[in-house]
Motif scaffolding. Structure first.
Motif, PDB file in Angstrom:
ATOM      1  N   THR A  87       0.855  -1.187   0.000  1.00  0.00           N
ATOM      2  CA  THR A  87       0.000   0.000   0.000  1.00  0.00           C
ATOM      3  C   THR A  87       0.892   1.239   0.000  1.00  0.00           C
ATOM      4  O   THR A  87       1.695   1.441   0.911  1.00  0.00           O
ATOM      5  CB  THR A  87      -0.915   0.015   1.239  1.00  0.00           C
ATOM      6  N   LYS A  88       0.752   2.045  -1.003  1.00  0.00           N
ATOM      7  CA  LYS A  88       1.594   3.222  -1.168  1.00  0.00           C
ATOM      8  C   LYS A  88       1.464   4.169   0.023  1.00  0.00           C
ATOM      9  O   LYS A  88       0.368   4.613   0.365  1.00  0.00           O
ATOM     10  CB  LYS A  88       1.206   3.955  -2.456  1.00  0.00           C
ATOM     11  N   PRO A 104       5.831   0.984   1.330  1.00  0.00           N
ATOM     12  CA  PRO A 104       5.952   0.867  -0.123  1.00  0.00           C
ATOM     13  C   PRO A 104       5.736   2.187  -0.841  1.00  0.00           C
ATOM     14  O   PRO A 104       5.065   3.103  -0.347  1.00  0.00           O
ATOM     15  CB  PRO A 104       4.848  -0.135  -0.488  1.00  0.00           C
ATOM     16  N   THR A 105       6.284   2.267  -2.048  1.00  0.00           N
ATOM     17  CA  THR A 105       6.137   3.467  -2.870  1.00  0.00           C
ATOM     18  C   THR A 105       5.067   3.312  -3.938  1.00  0.00           C
ATOM     19  O   THR A 105       4.816   4.236  -4.713  1.00  0.00           O
ATOM     20  CB  THR A 105       7.476   3.809  -3.555  1.00  0.00           C
ATOM     21  N   CYS A 106       4.444   2.113  -3.997  1.00  0.00           N
ATOM     22  CA  CYS A 106       3.345   1.917  -4.938  1.00  0.00           C
ATOM     23  C   CYS A 106       2.370   0.899  -4.363  1.00  0.00           C
ATOM     24  O   CYS A 106       2.697   0.172  -3.416  1.00  0.00           O
ATOM     25  CB  CYS A 106       3.856   1.447  -6.305  1.00  0.00           C
ATOM     26  N   ASN A 107       1.183   0.873  -4.921  1.00  0.00           N
ATOM     27  CA  ASN A 107       0.172  -0.099  -4.510  1.00  0.00           C
ATOM     28  C   ASN A 107       0.288  -1.364  -5.351  1.00  0.00           C
ATOM     29  O   ASN A 107       0.596  -1.298  -6.549  1.00  0.00           O
ATOM     30  CB  ASN A 107      -1.238   0.472  -4.709  1.00  0.00           C
ATOM     31  N   THR A 108       0.010  -2.505  -4.735  1.00  0.00           N
ATOM     32  CA  THR A 108      -0.167  -3.695  -5.541  1.00  0.00           C
ATOM     33  C   THR A 108      -1.430  -3.522  -6.375  1.00  0.00           C
ATOM     34  O   THR A 108      -2.302  -2.710  -6.061  1.00  0.00           O
ATOM     35  CB  THR A 108      -0.250  -4.944  -4.651  1.00  0.00           C
ATOM     36  N   GLN A 112      -4.770  -1.026  -5.831  1.00  0.00           N
ATOM     37  CA  GLN A 112      -5.001   0.114  -6.715  1.00  0.00           C
ATOM     38  C   GLN A 112      -6.367   0.035  -7.381  1.00  0.00           C
ATOM     39  O   GLN A 112      -7.055   1.058  -7.542  1.00  0.00           O
ATOM     40  CB  GLN A 112      -3.905   0.186  -7.775  1.00  0.00           C
TER      41      GLN A 112
END
Length: 470
Positions: A87-88, A104-108, A112
């Motif tokens: 999760t970003k 994290p720097t982005c969502n799975t 998303q």
């Protein structure tokens, strides 16, 4: 509407209320925030809580409605994400001290898609270390307890999600399943958990993009709410290595199942099953017949499935976590270490044998489903057990020799990639929930949901909420 009324509503009801302006997304969110703050300390299901982040997302949903727009099928709907899913900007520990402070720097992809469909992220749900096993505890957050009896386990690895749903903390939650991680906790907590067909929900990013044993899936309190979530997360993505054809999950579920031929299995072949499970599920045959189904009592042949699954899972753990085994062995739990070490012992011949056995199981199940639309069986071989016990050492008088041996009634279904759902069915004499596992042909996810909806309507078991949540 009162907060109490809102948390009892289904996800589909809540979305309708919000898009017709009968209630705001912020009101729905605050009702669930209050429920988390009141109940979570008793069960430890939500381990990272981000109410301020959620309030901004709810305000976005309300602003959209004010403009005459709807964000998507999940407009304004509060959701909790399993702590394995990235999760970003929100801590994602994977239940491991190695990732205790990871942000994290982005969502799975699944996360998303939920957000893009209008869902409001409230936080993360507890899971065992790297999702290993069906008992939700770890060294970062401790154990999550069963809301129907806090002395007992909630199952796992999507245990925090199942407990949060049962305790009315969220209307939907995401999860994942390799050996039963969506189905076991759903059964133990009286909610619904769907393991979809292989590649129905694409995985991205993934360290092993062609791996077929594990999959993301959906959890909720009702079958209809699971279908609502699948509508959003189950569609192809070009970045994923494996994709399945699109299914329209908006189709009606209440189609009737009269005339359907199903196989009823009490042991999924030859597995030991606790008599409390068999007794509680015994009325299932009559329920199915009352629905108009043709029921044959038949045990499928899963010869070789346990060996093949164990080899392929161990190979996955070796590839995914060997680095930690080499560099930080003391930071790994016993179950994760056991899987990695089994993986280190594997040979090329072992892997070849596993694939041959998997092919044989697949062929036998293909033939089996030529005669029956569904295979219906227990979800678990035991009822919820002591939360202080990492795994049950005995099942129906049979000694269990490793931590997931008692989960084979789910992992056997995983091997050929079949869709399977756990739907609430009844309670043991001790008041512990049990679920019915409905298994379908590869690709027939919608059919599985429709059969589950028929059982759900016939029993109404999902309406029995834990006292701790009331």
């Amino acid at each position: 509407m009162s907060d109490k009324d809102l948390v009892f509503r289904t996800a589909r009801e809540l979305v309708l209320l919000m898009v017709t302006r009968q209630v705001s997304a912020r009101e729905v969110l605050e009702a669930h925030i209050d429920q988390i703050e009141r109940v979570n300390k008793k069960v430890n299901a939500v381990v990272t809580f981000v109410p301020d982040h959620a309030r901004k997302m709810a305000a976005r949903a309300d602003a959209a409605i004010a403009r005459g727009e709807r964000l998507g099928p999940l407009h304004g709907l509060p959701v909790l994400h399993k702590d394995l899913a990235a999760t970003k900007g929100i801590r994602t520990t994977q239940g491991s001290v190695i990732y205790e402070d990871d942000v994290p720097t982005c969502n799975t992809l699944v996360v998303q898609r939920l957000i893009d469909a209008g869902a409001v992220t409230m936080g993360k749900t507890n899971t065992p270390e790297f999702g290993t096993g069906s008992q939700t505890y770890n060294r970062v957050f401790g154990a999550t307890t069963n809301p129907y009896d806090t002395r007992m386990t909630c199952g796992g690895s999507s245990g925090g999600a199942a407990v949060a749903l049962a305790c009315l903390m969220a209307p939907i939650a995401d999860g994942s399943d390799m050996a039963g991680s969506l189905r076991n906790p759903a059964s133990f907590c009286n909610v619904v958990g769907l393991r979809p067909s292989v590649a129905r929900v694409p995985a991205w990013p993934s360290p092993q993009p062609h791996f077929t044993l594990g999959t993301y899936g959906a959890m909720a309190r009702t079958v209809g709410d699971v279908a609502l979530q699948m509508q959003v997360i189950a569609r192809p993505d070009h970045r994923a290595a494996l994709n399945a054809p699109v299914i329209d999950f908006t189709q009606p579920l209440e189609c009737g199942v009269a005339g359907t031929r199903v196989a009823w299995s009490t042991r999924l072949g030859d597995l030991p099953v606790d008599e409390r499970i068999t007794e509680t599920l015994a009325p299932a045959v009559q329920v199915l017949e009352d629905l108009g189904c043709h029921v044959d009592e038949r045990e499928p042949d899963f010869s070789g499935a346990d060996e093949a699954f164990s080899i392929l899972r161990a190979a996955y753990y070796r590839q995914s976590f060997k680095k930690f085994h080499d560099e930080r062995p003391k930071d790994l739990g016993d179950e994760t270490t056991w899987e990695i070490e089994r993986g280190l012992e594997l040979t090329v011949d072992d892997l070849g044998r596993a694939e041959l056995l998997r092919s044989q199981v697949h062929d036998r199940m293909y033939a089996f489903f030529g005669h029956h639309r569904f295979l219906i069986a227990p979800v678990t071989q035991v009822p919820p057990f002591d939360v202080r016990e990492h795994w049950p050492k005995w099942v129906a008088g049979v000694k269990q020799t490793y931590y997931r041996e008692w989960m084979r009634i789910c992992s056997r279904v995983t091997l050929p990639g079949l869709p399977a759902i756990s739907v609430p069915f009844g309670f043991t004499d001790e008041g512990h929930p049990t679920g019915l596992q409905i298994i379908g042909r590869q690709g027939d996810d919608l059919g599985v949901l429709r059969m589950a909806a028929a059982v759900e309507a016939a029993t109404g078991a999902w309406r029995r909420h834990p006292r701790i949540a009331l």
